[in-house]
Design a protein around this motif. Sequence first.
Motif, PDB file in Angstrom:
ATOM      1  N   VAL A 127       8.611  -0.544  -7.610  1.00  9.52           N
ATOM      2  CA  VAL A 127       7.796   0.658  -7.440  1.00  9.52           C
ATOM      3  C   VAL A 127       8.602   1.605  -6.559  1.00  9.52           C
ATOM      4  O   VAL A 127       8.952   1.252  -5.430  1.00  9.52           O
ATOM      5  N   LYS A 128       8.915   2.804  -7.108  1.00 10.10           N
ATOM      6  CA  LYS A 128       9.771   3.738  -6.383  1.00 10.10           C
ATOM      7  C   LYS A 128       9.320   5.176  -6.593  1.00 10.10           C
ATOM      8  O   LYS A 128       8.922   5.549  -7.698  1.00 10.10           O
ATOM      9  N   PRO A 129       9.459   6.001  -5.555  1.00 14.91           N
ATOM     10  CA  PRO A 129       9.249   7.437  -5.767  1.00 14.91           C
ATOM     11  C   PRO A 129      10.361   7.965  -6.665  1.00 14.91           C
ATOM     12  O   PRO A 129      11.487   7.431  -6.662  1.00 14.91           O
ATOM     13  N   VAL A 130      10.058   8.995  -7.443  1.00 12.81           N
ATOM     14  CA  VAL A 130      11.060   9.512  -8.388  1.00 12.81           C
ATOM     15  C   VAL A 130      12.348   9.930  -7.678  1.00 12.81           C
ATOM     16  O   VAL A 130      13.432   9.820  -8.244  1.00 12.81           O
ATOM     17  N   THR A 157      -1.058   9.115  -4.818  1.00  9.38           N
ATOM     18  CA  THR A 157      -0.451   8.607  -6.060  1.00  9.38           C
ATOM     19  C   THR A 157       0.475   7.442  -5.739  1.00  9.38           C
ATOM     20  O   THR A 157       0.560   6.481  -6.518  1.00  9.38           O
ATOM     21  N   ALA A 158       1.131   7.486  -4.608  1.00  9.14           N
ATOM     22  CA  ALA A 158       1.973   6.361  -4.186  1.00  9.14           C
ATOM     23  C   ALA A 158       1.130   5.103  -4.009  1.00  9.14           C
ATOM     24  O   ALA A 158       1.533   4.006  -4.434  1.00  9.14           O
ATOM     25  N   PHE A 170       4.920   5.699 -15.239  1.00 11.55           N
ATOM     26  CA  PHE A 170       5.104   6.889 -14.410  1.00 11.55           C
ATOM     27  C   PHE A 170       3.756   7.395 -13.930  1.00 11.55           C
ATOM     28  O   PHE A 170       2.811   7.502 -14.710  1.00 11.55           O
ATOM     29  N   GLY A 171       3.659   7.712 -12.645  1.00 12.49           N
ATOM     30  CA  GLY A 171       2.442   8.254 -12.077  1.00 12.49           C
ATOM     31  C   GLY A 171       2.698   9.589 -11.403  1.00 12.49           C
ATOM     32  O   GLY A 171       3.741   9.774 -10.777  1.00 12.49           O
ATOM     33  N   THR A 172       1.753  10.502 -11.544  1.00 15.14           N
ATOM     34  CA  THR A 172       1.913  11.834 -10.961  1.00 15.14           C
ATOM     35  C   THR A 172       0.563  12.485 -10.693  1.00 15.14           C
ATOM     36  O   THR A 172      -0.392  12.240 -11.423  1.00 15.14           O
ATOM     37  N   ALA A 192      -0.635  -0.165  -6.423  1.00 13.70           N
ATOM     38  CA  ALA A 192      -1.699  -0.980  -7.025  1.00 13.70           C
ATOM     39  C   ALA A 192      -1.377  -1.314  -8.480  1.00 13.70           C
ATOM     40  O   ALA A 192      -1.588  -2.448  -8.922  1.00 13.70           O
ATOM     41  N   VAL A 193      -0.859  -0.341  -9.220  1.00 15.47           N
ATOM     42  CA  VAL A 193      -0.465  -0.589 -10.615  1.00 15.47           C
ATOM     43  C   VAL A 193       0.670  -1.611 -10.641  1.00 15.47           C
ATOM     44  O   VAL A 193       0.656  -2.554 -11.453  1.00 15.47           O
ATOM     45  N   GLY A 194       1.644  -1.447  -9.760  1.00 21.25           N
ATOM     46  CA  GLY A 194       2.748  -2.406  -9.693  1.00 21.25           C
ATOM     47  C   GLY A 194       2.261  -3.815  -9.399  1.00 21.25           C
ATOM     48  O   GLY A 194       2.702  -4.785 -10.021  1.00 21.25           O
ATOM     49  N   ALA A 195       1.322  -3.952  -8.465  1.00 20.62           N
ATOM     50  CA  ALA A 195       0.771  -5.266  -8.131  1.00 20.62           C
ATOM     51  C   ALA A 195       0.053  -5.879  -9.329  1.00 20.62           C
ATOM     52  O   ALA A 195       0.188  -7.079  -9.609  1.00 20.62           O
ATOM     53  N   ARG A 196      -0.680  -5.057 -10.048  1.00 17.51           N
ATOM     54  CA  ARG A 196      -1.409  -5.554 -11.227  1.00 17.51           C
ATOM     55  C   ARG A 196      -0.428  -6.017 -12.302  1.00 17.51           C
ATOM     56  O   ARG A 196      -0.645  -7.042 -12.950  1.00 17.51           O
TER      57      ARG A 196
END
Length: 175
Positions: free
Chosen positions: A36-39, A16-17, A53-55, A22-26
């Motif tokens: 982009v940071k872990p919770v 997920t990280a 948020f990704g999980t 990848a989402v942050g880059a897009r």
Amino acid sequence: MKGKLLVAFATRYGSTAEAAEAVGARLREREFEVDVKPVKQAGSLEGYEAVVFGTPFYLGAMLKEGRAWLESQRAALEARPNAIFAFGPTSAADDLAETAQQLDKVLGELSWLEPVAARMFVGAYDPAKLRFADRLLTKLPASPLHGLKAHDDRDWQAIGEWADGAAEALIVAGR
């Protein structure tokens, strides 16, 4: 809205990280300023105009640290546009529609959270990375992971397209 955005993620084994990066880059390609940071390191949402948020989901439930973070940030998330992506099934052969209902169920339980975009994706699986307790579960013949080999079924094109759509939805919601 083309302001500062946080992509926060919970992860157990790192896939997920990787997707969050990848989402942050897009999103950066769409001219957002993105962290982009872990919770566990996300802290306050002050200064962010929107949150993605990704999980992962394990055994039908959102990773506990992810849900706890969402609940701890309730007031901040209610005040800004947000989007959610999740990983559930470990294989493209699994029923993604059924697993997506798990995300819908959690969003129903967190009725105050109103993401402008939410999507469940197929994830990756590497038994060599499993912690002891998770490794034990794979030994059970009834486990869906029993005998499963390492693989990565993440659909990077679909993840990127979702990020593009989420960006548009966040822009509209931030107006």
